[in-house]
Design an enzyme around this catalytic site. Structure first.
Site, PDB file in Angstrom:
ATOM      1  N   TYR A 143       0.686  -1.266  -0.108  1.00  0.00           N
ATOM      2  CA  TYR A 143      -0.050  -0.025   0.046  1.00  0.00           C
ATOM      3  C   TYR A 143       0.936   1.094   0.064  1.00  0.00           C
ATOM      4  CZ  TYR A 143      -3.615   3.282   1.615  1.00  0.00           C
ATOM      5  OH  TYR A 143      -4.563   4.297   1.712  1.00  0.00           O
TER       6      TYR A 143
ATOM      7  N   LYS B 275       1.204   4.687  -2.395  1.00  0.00           N
ATOM      8  CA  LYS B 275       0.874   6.055  -1.778  1.00  0.00           C
ATOM      9  C   LYS B 275       1.938   7.011  -2.033  1.00  0.00           C
ATOM     10  CE  LYS B 275      -3.502   5.408  -1.073  1.00  0.00           C
ATOM     11  NZ  LYS B 275      -4.399   6.253  -1.880  1.00  0.00           N
TER      12      LYS B 275
END
Length: 337
Positions: A193, A197
């Site tokens: 993740y 980002k």
């Protein structure tokens, strides 16, 4: 050349005056962006922050298009927009498309532009994306790249398709990325993740510079924990140590996150954070990025310089404390001989 103490003091005062003057100018004379009458497209708009942002924009008088994969949720979201309609002339539409490719994103843009005479949206809010936490050792090439696609891919290709249309049509609009506070720092559990980002921030930094040639503004938001269905889904697979680190994080409802994002866009902020801790992480990680309020950022940066090393040590201590249990996990998985 040796600078004397009085000269150093004068230089420091001059720098402080410049910073304060700049901050006051931004606060008092900067023109706020108004979404009223503008066509705003929100990806990930069927639930969570995306839907909350769509509803908020509708309340501000914008024409709103929401895009997501799940048509039943989109239909329900459209009902929510209708409940807050401010003007009978407002145009609300929902479109079911996958936007993790340029082809899908271009199709969504084309469909959203049709009720507006083919003109592309004047503001794009990129809320699409998902998190599937886990240990790095559990990943395969496929699952790791899938994580990048769910984060970076879910926003980058829509930004690409929109940039091309804005430039082609001469639309001097806005592109708003939604990264995460995990795009400013990270810890165990977010290997699929956080990289995406962080990459969203890098893309936004680059486009902020490049798109000035076309009069297109770029913003990037860094929300912390959002109390949404997506959080419930990720907590089901989140490692115990990650849950432990996050146990004191109360999170924020999507409506608060949406309000913070829109507030930052209206003020013209490039980096957008919504709370005190977000401001600290943003200020300490800003580097050469533009600062909306340099005076406050000096204070936030000083707090971060002092406090964040202690926070990081506490996180590291929790990770090390989990090592014995994790070794048993690795035995169970067959990772150890």
């Amino acid at each position: 050349m040796v600078v004397s103490p009085p000269s150093q003091a004068a230089a420091a005062v001059s720098i402080l005056v410049i910073i304060v003057t700049s901050a006051l100018y931004n606060m008092l004379f900067s023109r706020k962006w108004d979404p009223r009458g503008k066509h705003c497209l929100i990806t990930g708009g069927s639930r969570g922050t995306g839907l909350a942002l769509a509803i908020l924009l509708a309340k501000r008088g914008a024409h709103v298009s929401i895009v997501a994969r799940d048509k039943p949720r989109l239909d329900k979201g459209l009902e929510g927009l209708e409940r807050v309609r401010q003007d009978p002339k407002q145009i609300f539409r929902a479109y079911s498309f996958a936007v993790d490719s340029e082809t899908g994103s271009a199709a969504a843009l084309k469909a959203a532009g049709e009720p507006h005479g083919g003109r592309c949206p004047e503001a794009l809010f990129l809320c699409a994306g998902a998190s599937r936490p886990g240990f790095f050792i559990d990943q395969t090439e496929e699952s790791f790249m899938g994580g990048i696609q769910m984060t970076l891919g879910a926003q980058a290709f829509t930004a690409l398709a929109t940039t091309k249309e804005m430039v082609r049509q001469g639309v001097k609009g806005k592109i708003v990325f939604v990264s995460s506070i995990l795009g400013l720092m990270s810890f165990v559990g977010y290997t699929t993740y956080a990289p995406g980002k962080f990459a969203i921030r890098g893309l936004a930094e680059t486009l902020r510079s490049e798109l000035k040639m076309y009069g297109i503004d770029v913003h990037v938001a860094f929300p912390a924990t959002i109390l949404s269905p997506g959080l419930d889904e990720e907590n089901e697979v989140k490692p115990k140590v990650t849950l432990k680190i996050e146990e004191t994080d109360s999170g924020s409802p999507p409506e608060d996150i949406a309000a913070g994002i829109l507030r930052g866009v209206e003020k013209g902020s490039f980096h957008i954070t919504m709370d005190f801790f977000g401001d600290i992480f943003r200020a300490t990680a800003a580097g050469a990025s533009p600062r909306h309020n340099p005076v406050l950022d000096i204070l936030y940066g000083l707090i971060g310089y002092i406090a964040l090393p202690f926070w990081r040590k506490s996180v590291d201590a929790q990770v090390i404390g989990h090592a014995v249990e994790h070794r048993e996990y690795c035995h169970t998985k067959g990772y150890l001989s």
